[in-house]
Design a protein around this motif. Structure first.
Motif, mmCIF file in Angstrom:
data_model
loop_
_atom_site.group_PDB
_atom_site.id
_atom_site.type_symbol
_atom_site.label_atom_id
_atom_site.label_comp_id
_atom_site.label_asym_id
_atom_site.label_seq_id
_atom_site.Cartn_x
_atom_site.Cartn_y
_atom_site.Cartn_z
ATOM 1 N N ILE A 1 0.580 -1.245 -0.062
ATOM 2 C CA ILE A 1 -0.090 -0.033 -0.187
ATOM 3 C C ILE A 1 0.813 1.303 0.056
ATOM 4 O O ILE A 1 0.470 2.128 -0.605
ATOM 5 C CB ILE A 1 -0.953 -0.004 1.212
ATOM 6 N N GLU A 2 1.865 1.434 0.748
ATOM 7 C CA GLU A 2 2.605 2.796 0.856
ATOM 8 C C GLU A 2 3.364 3.033 -0.475
ATOM 9 O O GLU A 2 3.689 3.875 -0.986
ATOM 10 C CB GLU A 2 3.748 2.444 1.968
ATOM 11 N N LEU B 1 -8.523 0.941 -0.363
ATOM 12 C CA LEU B 1 -7.004 1.131 0.162
ATOM 13 C C LEU B 1 -7.184 2.152 1.798
ATOM 14 O O LEU B 1 -6.375 2.120 2.274
ATOM 15 C CB LEU B 1 -6.066 1.741 -0.569
ATOM 16 N N HIS C 1 -7.924 -6.839 -0.333
ATOM 17 C CA HIS C 1 -6.992 -5.792 0.449
ATOM 18 C C HIS C 1 -6.452 -6.454 1.502
ATOM 19 O O HIS C 1 -7.402 -6.915 2.485
ATOM 20 C CB HIS C 1 -7.700 -4.264 0.558
ATOM 21 N N THR D 1 0.561 -4.167 4.630
ATOM 22 C CA THR D 1 -0.741 -4.300 3.950
ATOM 23 C C THR D 1 -0.442 -3.729 2.491
ATOM 24 O O THR D 1 0.409 -3.063 2.030
ATOM 25 C CB THR D 1 -1.874 -3.263 4.648
ATOM 26 N N GLY D 2 -1.577 -4.288 1.819
ATOM 27 C CA GLY D 2 -1.586 -3.920 0.204
ATOM 28 C C GLY D 2 -2.752 -4.871 -0.378
ATOM 29 O O GLY D 2 -3.490 -5.523 0.290
#
Lengths: 452, 452
Positions: free
Chosen positions: A251-252, A285, A302, A310-311
């Motif tokens: 996610i980042e 997200l 997700h 996380t992602g």
């Protein structure tokens, strides 16, 4: 003029060599008849292919005969075929237009391979390009729909792409060429005709230099599209982490990318996701983990990995059917779970000095902790359990990754559930909560026999 | 319906906050009158600005009065100005339409700054978007011309961009709003009207969902354009080498890039080069070095550096005037070359044990080797000479780079030529061929005095 530009275009785009033999797709309409004449006048080797779609009754027959005579006059090979387009379309559940296109190009490809032609040439021209752009713009499109038609792609050559319909008509007139009303794109004809007769003339009137600027516009958009693909590929390579047979997008890294909804839409299109789903994915997200999106072939979740990252986790939908076997009591006979393996259960009072079997194919569990109904089913994305010896939960997918299983081993892994809790990732690891302890009175031993 | 969508669009795009005061550009036409009504009904703070272009005589006066009355009815501030558009256009050598646009937006920006408005709102809508796309497609365009109009950019807000002309007309009708025939875009009117009345209705008829798909198409193209810019910037950063005040693009890195003509065209556009020049530049890469291309502000040369690397050298055209001072005989008095420095010459028979001055500001040359006419001029790209002590030639530009001179020092450097050969890069280095040797009989000493 047209002949000179024709030769210039062929050389400029390196469409074919003087020694090549080109298969011409000739409907008998003005465009393809002019194309054949240009090949003839150039002294280029060619053959003619004509498809009778049988959509217009006797007229179709007359078209076929007309093209056959033309081939004979030129003294070139003639290929003819007939398709039942309506039946094929009905069978495949596609439109007549799609059916005609698919059948046509499949047959051309076959002829090209059999007779060693360099490729098949179609008579698309600049007006087709503009009409296609307008048509796509009207229906809604991405960049690819705006750079129209390639001069050479996938064995299809379009040596008239430089020409306008008007210049082709002038040439046909000058050389007194006879032709038939074009029967191709029959189903597309209404829209095409309206664009041709009502829209394009207005645009040409507003910019009489339109036919000079259009190829440049198209070329710029085509090049821009290549750069978009490069940027999409580059950023995908940069952030996509293969995990087992799946792909993880942290996610980042995702949220740091400009134009994320567009990127996700383009990245996920080959996996069958829509751009609407991509927009929803981006929205997910910022929400709780666990949301799932499915395409006909893939699933995206997700997700939080055991590493804490996380992602988005992208995985192919398993071809294996999802099933659940519910046990409301201890089975009396071995249980043939999938036809591929059999589970046997043995329940007994815990003897003194009992030591559980260390073979992962055998699970020794505290029988009194198991709650009916017991369920045996394939593991699913998002399944969590507490592996033996671990003071916390772990995703089953992470366990399978850690074990470095093959894709098929991963797909065939099943779990045993006690109520909603996983008691055993079958043949891999039991759950800590169901282990045999000093307090255990009754033990159940489950073992798996894989059928050979 | 329109009011709800209006509010939704403002919030969705974060165009302004409820506490902001927005300046509305109101011509008095249906679009801007509906916009003002929507702001009024929303209870949003706003002011009205009206420009009288004086292009339609008394009608223009009536428009201005109409809008003024409207502002009074709403009880909001009213700003009015009048431009002599025709005169301004003639002065600047631009079209009336461009002049009107420039004057209008400059005045709006001034009002926004003076009165602390959050920005200026114009009443552009979906039909304007589609007409702009069609107009650009007709004239020839890149990707930027196909994603139309931004909802918010450079202080200009377009809160009606979600709406179609039809929905605006319905609203005006429902609320019985009076309006004037729109006087904006007067010169653009012919093309716009033809697209509006003859092209757009056909497209909407072919796809009645056009107004739903268009925003998505536009959004996809806008996002694609951002990715194209990213890829262009990334590859420029990767290959462009700053050399002094210039930029060098090594040929081996250039030719490895896909879509080089497009990239060069886009990279060099800000430097005033055309896409045709970009195509020629790419062609020049396979030809001899030395070809030059100029834009109004920059020059590109296909060049070989002293390092042996070949590629494209991009430099700003010097603001300093190019001049040549020809000497047909030895000057009797000091020579005021540029008004900034003076060259003096002293010629004498070489004494015994003569040792040349080592100060680079002084050149000691073999007078008999100098051939008239002598020329003093600024150095130019491509100038080559043989620096003292070096067994080979060097570009003057490379020498200046090696000396790590500032941009202005580089630009002010002059050369002394003997015939076509450089004898002295003034104040920097003499040419080996013109040095004082044992055979030299007559010496000339040249020195430079910089004026303070």
């Amino acid at each position: 003029m047209l002949e000179r530009d024709f030769l210039g275009f062929i050389n400029d785009r390196k469409l074919f060599k003087p020694t090549d033999c080109v298969l011409l797709a000739v409907s008998g309409g003005i465009d393809s008849i002019v194309m054949a004449e240009l090949f003839h006048r150039l002294g280029q080797l060619f053959a003619i292919a004509h498809v009778n779609f049988g959509l217009r009754g006797p007229e179709s027959e007359t078209d076929a005969l007309f093209v056959k005579n033309k081939a004979e006059a030129y003294g070139v090979p003639f290929h003819l075929t007939q398709f039942d387009t309506t039946e094929f379309a009905a069978e495949r559940g596609i439109s007549i237009q799609m059916a005609a296109r698919d059948l046509r190009y499949a047959w051309f490809a076959q002829l090209v391979a059999e007779h060693h032609y360099v490729g098949v040439a179609t008579a698309h021209h600049q007006n087709d390009v503009l009409e296609t752009i307008l048509f796509n713009l009207t229906r809604g499109t991405g960049l690819a729909g705006l750079h129209g038609i390639a001069a050479s792609q996938n064995g299809i050559i379009r040596p008239l792409l430089f020409a306008t319909r008007a210049s082709i008509a002038t040439y046909a007139d000058e050389r007194k060429l006879a032709y038939r009303e074009d029967s191709s794109n029959a189903n597309d004809k209404y829209a095409r005709n309206r664009l041709r007769h009502h829209v394009v003339p207005v645009l040409v009137d507003l910019n009489p230099g339109l036919w000079q600027t259009l190829p440049r516009t198209v070329e710029r958009l085509r090049a821009a599209d290549v750069l978009v693909r490069l940027e999409l590929d580059r950023s995908w390579q940069e952030i996509a982490e293969p995990i087992g047979g799946e792909t993880f997008l942290p996610i980042e890294k995702l949220v740091a990318l400009p134009e994320l909804p567009f990127r996700l839409g383009e990245w996920l299109k080959p996996f069958g996701f829509t751009s609407d789903q991509a927009v929803q994915l981006v929205a997910s997200l910022t929400q709780e983990i666990g949301q799932r999106f499915e395409s006909p072939t893939h699933r995206i979740i997700h997700e939080r990995l055991s590493s804490g990252a996380t992602g988005l986790l992208l995985e192919e939908l398993s071809a294996a059917p999802d099933y659940e076997i519910k046990l409301t009591d201890w089975p009396k006979v071995p249980l043939d779970v999938t036809g591929q393996f059999t589970v046997t259960m043995d329940r007994f009072h815990k003897p003194e000095n009992f030591r559980p079997d260390t073979n992962p194919k055998v699970a020794c569990l505290d029988a009194d902790r198991l709650v009916f109904p017991l369920t045996i089913r394939p593991w699913r994305q998002g399944d969590r359990f507490r592996p033996l010896g671990l003071n916390g939960h772990k995703l089953v997918s992470d366990l399978l990754n850690d074990l470095k299983l093959s894709r098929s081993e991963r797909e065939q892994t099943c779990v045993l559930l006690s109520g909603e809790q996983i008691a055993w990732v079958i043949s891999r690891r039991i759950d800590h909560r169901f282990r045999v302890t000093n307090e255990t009175k009754s033990v159940v031993t489950l073992s798996v026999i894989v059928k050979s």
